[in-house]
Scaffold this active site. Structure first.
Site, mmCIF file in Angstrom:
data_model
loop_
_atom_site.group_PDB
_atom_site.id
_atom_site.type_symbol
_atom_site.label_atom_id
_atom_site.label_comp_id
_atom_site.label_asym_id
_atom_site.label_seq_id
_atom_site.Cartn_x
_atom_site.Cartn_y
_atom_site.Cartn_z
ATOM 1 N N ARG A 126 -11.974 -3.626 -11.933
ATOM 2 C CA ARG A 126 -12.291 -4.416 -10.736
ATOM 3 C C ARG A 126 -13.636 -5.121 -10.876
ATOM 4 O O ARG A 126 -13.791 -6.288 -10.502
ATOM 5 C CB ARG A 126 -12.364 -3.488 -9.510
ATOM 6 C CG ARG A 126 -11.051 -3.263 -8.816
ATOM 7 C CD ARG A 126 -11.254 -2.555 -7.479
ATOM 8 N NE ARG A 126 -11.847 -1.237 -7.626
ATOM 9 C CZ ARG A 126 -11.188 -0.100 -7.730
ATOM 10 N NH1 ARG A 126 -9.862 -0.091 -7.717
ATOM 11 N NH2 ARG A 126 -11.808 1.044 -7.870
ATOM 12 N N LYS B 230 0.875 -1.173 0.000
ATOM 13 C CA LYS B 230 0.000 0.000 0.000
ATOM 14 C C LYS B 230 0.909 1.218 0.000
ATOM 15 O O LYS B 230 1.787 1.340 0.857
ATOM 16 C CB LYS B 230 -0.875 0.011 1.259
ATOM 17 C CG LYS B 230 -1.941 1.095 1.240
ATOM 18 C CD LYS B 230 -3.106 0.722 0.363
ATOM 19 C CE LYS B 230 -3.900 1.927 -0.120
ATOM 20 N NZ LYS B 230 -5.032 1.489 -0.980
ATOM 21 N N SER C 140 -1.217 -1.046 -4.358
ATOM 22 C CA SER C 140 -2.432 -0.236 -4.270
ATOM 23 C C SER C 140 -2.046 1.088 -3.625
ATOM 24 O O SER C 140 -1.255 1.114 -2.689
ATOM 25 C CB SER C 140 -3.440 -1.019 -3.414
ATOM 26 O OG SER C 140 -4.517 -0.221 -3.013
#
Lengths: 338, 338, 338, 338
Positions: B297, B142, B210
């Site tokens: 997604r 992340k 991400s």
């Protein structure tokens, strides 16, 4: 009712009519066209002008008796394309018939009046074309919705609109059309309509309804199988929920068993109204940025495209009364070796 | 490096920490938590406050050394949930290690500096934990993004930002992190970094990155397999494109051969940058209403959920340098009978 | 009922509580806070987690008896900020009182039960605080909405939800709260409530209601003027439609006549339900990409910010029963030289 | 260069050409049309098919030499409409001239080549029509953008596209066109173009540029004032930021002083690139759900409509090099009593 063929081609934009050239190259004339079924790349909702644009450019190119069904929304992997339903002089094993209802007045949209108009138009078409109910594989309908102006017209006449929410009117219209199909196919008794509209939902797996601002009447396309020989087949099924891969593979396995080749898949998709899929929460009904029909098309389109191996599929959103709640109807058209 | 277990639970909202109770009921303590990996229900883009909310409520509940990786976006059928990576006293067959880089300064975000920081942090973690590169199955990262304020900080210091488009900065940051992984795993030479950043894209299938506004450093989670016995396994693969069902079924077939049960799937998805999938146009890169990561997604989530039969899956958008262009990495964690 | 002061400060994100430092620097303590009213930067609709995040970070920082009212949506030029309503030991000319209803059960949301609960809570607050109805300048309410889960709870108990559309439930909840205000202020008779809910809309220009998923009860803030001397004033008015600049300038002219300085403007905005503004069509009710409340906030926020010369304004979307249809209430709080 | 008149009419949809009837009723013929300038109700971004639809239906109705400029996006209160620029046999005080550049090749879009083509086309038009630079009040341009396909065409020819982000290409194209205007109007030296493109932004207050996928060349419309007598006037100014009400009222006051009546306002709007307006943060550049051009149109449209008292205004988004950063050009066309 004519023997038909089915051909599909990608489009470069909603105004692209170049597939006509490919149709001619394949030996057909624009005069043979019974229907142009398209996936256009707008939002598939109230203000989807890609549908209107496509209707505008295609309608002058096809026979007056032919119908267009443009379904907006190519979310995710879905590819904008048109599918032609054309008359074929030879016997193909598939037949089709098309027609229109009368104009549905603003106050009739999404009501039992629309359902009855659809039902009686389908019954007439079936009768004229000599198709039996059990031969029907798919009934595609394009039907009108309520704009702000139509809502005002209704109100100014003193009537209550079925809804003042223009997006919700799309669902109401699809639902009425689907009930009309259910009546025409004998899945619902005429006098059960009122209950079906209000308290006892029923559903048809042959119904595929899409609404839009680009028309005032309902366009109807019936695809039926023929007992005569020929290389084309159509089989129907339904997804029980939006991740029901098994429903799809079952149909594809039948195509495989007959050494067939998929020509097109027609599917409807929707967000499960309970807010859950197999016990787990989804967020399609609480996302105020993207309407649930867009989510549902993207997800079911992803699953179908993965399993079929191709992205030019007809996946339309909003499956009220079309397959079980949260699921939706499937129809696979395929060709077998002669 | 600890032997680990993996458990996942649905959440009722981004602020729901009740899965801690379920974790305890399963015999684990919050002290055992190495990482909380979540799919939260925001837009997964710059202004996704569901991620920030989840980080805020979870971080006080877990050990200081543990990391959170919240990936926004549960488009389509995906279900909001958290996956716990917890230390397990018994030998499970899987290990994990976590860590953080130093804070990445605004002008470093999306640059080779970030890539090097990620690479050296991973190398330290691997060294400390004694994990060999070929045991690594997945590295989840992340990493930060550029907000309007960070862009202004960079400009006011006289430097050119890598981009002034905040959404695009998410991709740049993911890409830098992924290159850092590639270096750490020996898939890319350090002196090839400059070329990789500008002209010669490379990719890693173990990388899953991400970005978000909720952190300033990079959170790193490494999942590795262990030669020791135990019931947990992890296998990696990659989708060649967004409809590569075969890549998924191949991994699921291996799970089946071992009579295993899928615990979690970690996938990345993206819109093919060429605008086409298997030769047919998609519209994810020209849709100005919905960002392409949301489309991707939804579509890949629909495919995976259909094939796995469950919607609480980790599908994250934006797969720059993570798997081939238009495709993305896959990692399936599963349990076999002892 | 305390004499109050009003201070506002920008926030850098929905989780920014640094304005507390500015409040202290201005000589107030967090214990003085009666209410924190914020504009947070989410979509202002069902899945606006910026509101939840703000509530979460602010509630531990303020007295238990204080209330929060976070309104999502800073579309266009609007700037995210918080407005503090704090007790002031000196006489300021303005007073405020706050309170809460009991929890509104899912099946009560958007119904007359909610309206009655709001009405009786306001009546209690007014009585306790000794404020006369004609002193009330503004009643701000934050009230709950229906999520997918709440809809299912209602259905499973065999009751019909007022709507199954989560976005529409926001409007129903605002409307019920506003009717409660109208009853409490004597603008609507209690036995006119049923008619008001179904056929005879009434409206209050003192009502400003906002709904959200972040609470279960209704938060109530009443701002009233005081006959005592002091430098603070509040004047109310309403916009007749969304471009009613005259309504704003009229209030600003009064501030000017008193050589005052605007501290805050509280406004509600909505898309005209007829689909027209002064005879010309608008498209806010047919835009399926952006909800009408977002459009209305952006437009009215642009107008107000231009006229006031500042962007940290409280403009909230959805003005059902709050001002005339298509318009909305206005309240200007200002300071005059002592 | 003809003396012109300006008339505007609302449209019921992007395909509505009924204003032609109103034009005829006002004594003009379609042959008199020099330009049709429209605000259509799509998203104003890459996939705005309302613009394409409007171009398609209008172009067959107007002379070949006439141009269309359809700007998408009627966010907030803005009303979809068309403005006709028609030749007028009598002397009106205003003149106009129109033209087109050659087709701008994909790799030229958003580059100095486009700027030069625009500049030289304007210079030719001015020369032919005998309009002096200081008579020019407004130059409206509609220019092409990069689609996914055009990006691929550029890449496959081995060239680097100015951007691979289709939405960003709209800004690049507007910017190039605006620089072309600046050169043609002598506001920028030709050899300063390179610097202007990369490091030293300049701006023109006569430029109003809008990009779209519906054309390949640039459409140019020049509106100029005439020293001859007549009832029409045009005055130009610019907003310094998005809430610069003073800039608007200053122009409206001049109209008032001449007892004039506003016929149309042409404005451009943009989100301040610094992320702030008068020191306070806005969120238009970090909203990943709604593009900043949509926010800016809604806010500035709300302000203008409030001040002018009418919603059929030409407010277009993206003001790169058109007015100061964060602000934008204004042009008011009005009629005075003879």
């Amino acid at each position: 009712m004519a023997s038909i063929n089915i051909l599909k081609f990608g489009v470069s934009s909603p105004s692209d009519t170049s597939p006509l050239n490919q149709l001619k190259a394949a030996g057909f004339s624009p005069h043979d066209i019974l229907a142009v079924i398209g996936k256009s790349e707008g939002n598939g909702c109230v203000n989807d002008f890609s549908r209107t644009l496509s209707s505008r450019v295609w309608e002058p190119q096809i026979p007056r008796s032919a119908v267009t069904v443009f379904s907006g929304g190519t979310e995710g992997v879905l590819s904008p394309h048109v599918t032609f339903v054309v008359s074929d002089r030879s016997t193909t094993g598939l037949r089709a018939a098309v027609g229109r209802t009368r104009i549905i007045e603003p106050h009739e949209i999404g009501t039992s009046v629309q359902a009855f108009e659809v039902a009686s138009s389908i019954q007439s078409i079936l009768k004229e074309s000599g198709v039996a109910i059990d031969q029907v594989r798919l009934i595609l309908i394009k039907c009108p919705l309520l704009t702000s102006e139509k809502v005002e017209i209704i109100k100014s006449s003193g009537m209550p609109p079925v809804t003042t929410d223009t997006y919700e009117s799309m669902a109401k219209s699809r639902y009425s059309s689907a009930l009309g199909i259910a009546i025409a196919l004998g899945e619902l008794e005429e006098d059960g309509l009122h209950e079906a509209m209000w308290s006892q939902p029923c559903w048809s797996t042959k119904a595929s309804c899409s609404s839009g601002a680009e028309l005032e009447d309902c366009h109807i396309l019936i695809i039926a199988s023929d007992s005569s020989p020929g290389g084309l087949r159509a089989i129907s099924g339904y997804m029980s929920d939006a991740i029901d891969a098994r429903a799809i593979t079952r149909l594809l396995e039948q195509v495989d068993r007959e050494s067939g080749h998929v020509l097109q898949v027609f599917a409807k998709a929707e967000a499960d109204p309970t807010g859950k899929i197999r016990g787990n929460r989804h967020t399609m009904n609480t996302d105020s940025d993207i309407h649930s029909t867009r989510h549902a098309r993207a997800a079911v389109g992803g699953l179908l495209a993965g399993l079929v191996g191709e992205t030019r599929l007809y996946v339309s959103g909003g499956a009220e009364d079309q397959g079980p709640p949260g699921g939706g109807p499937l129809c696979v058209v395929y060709r077998v070796a002669p």
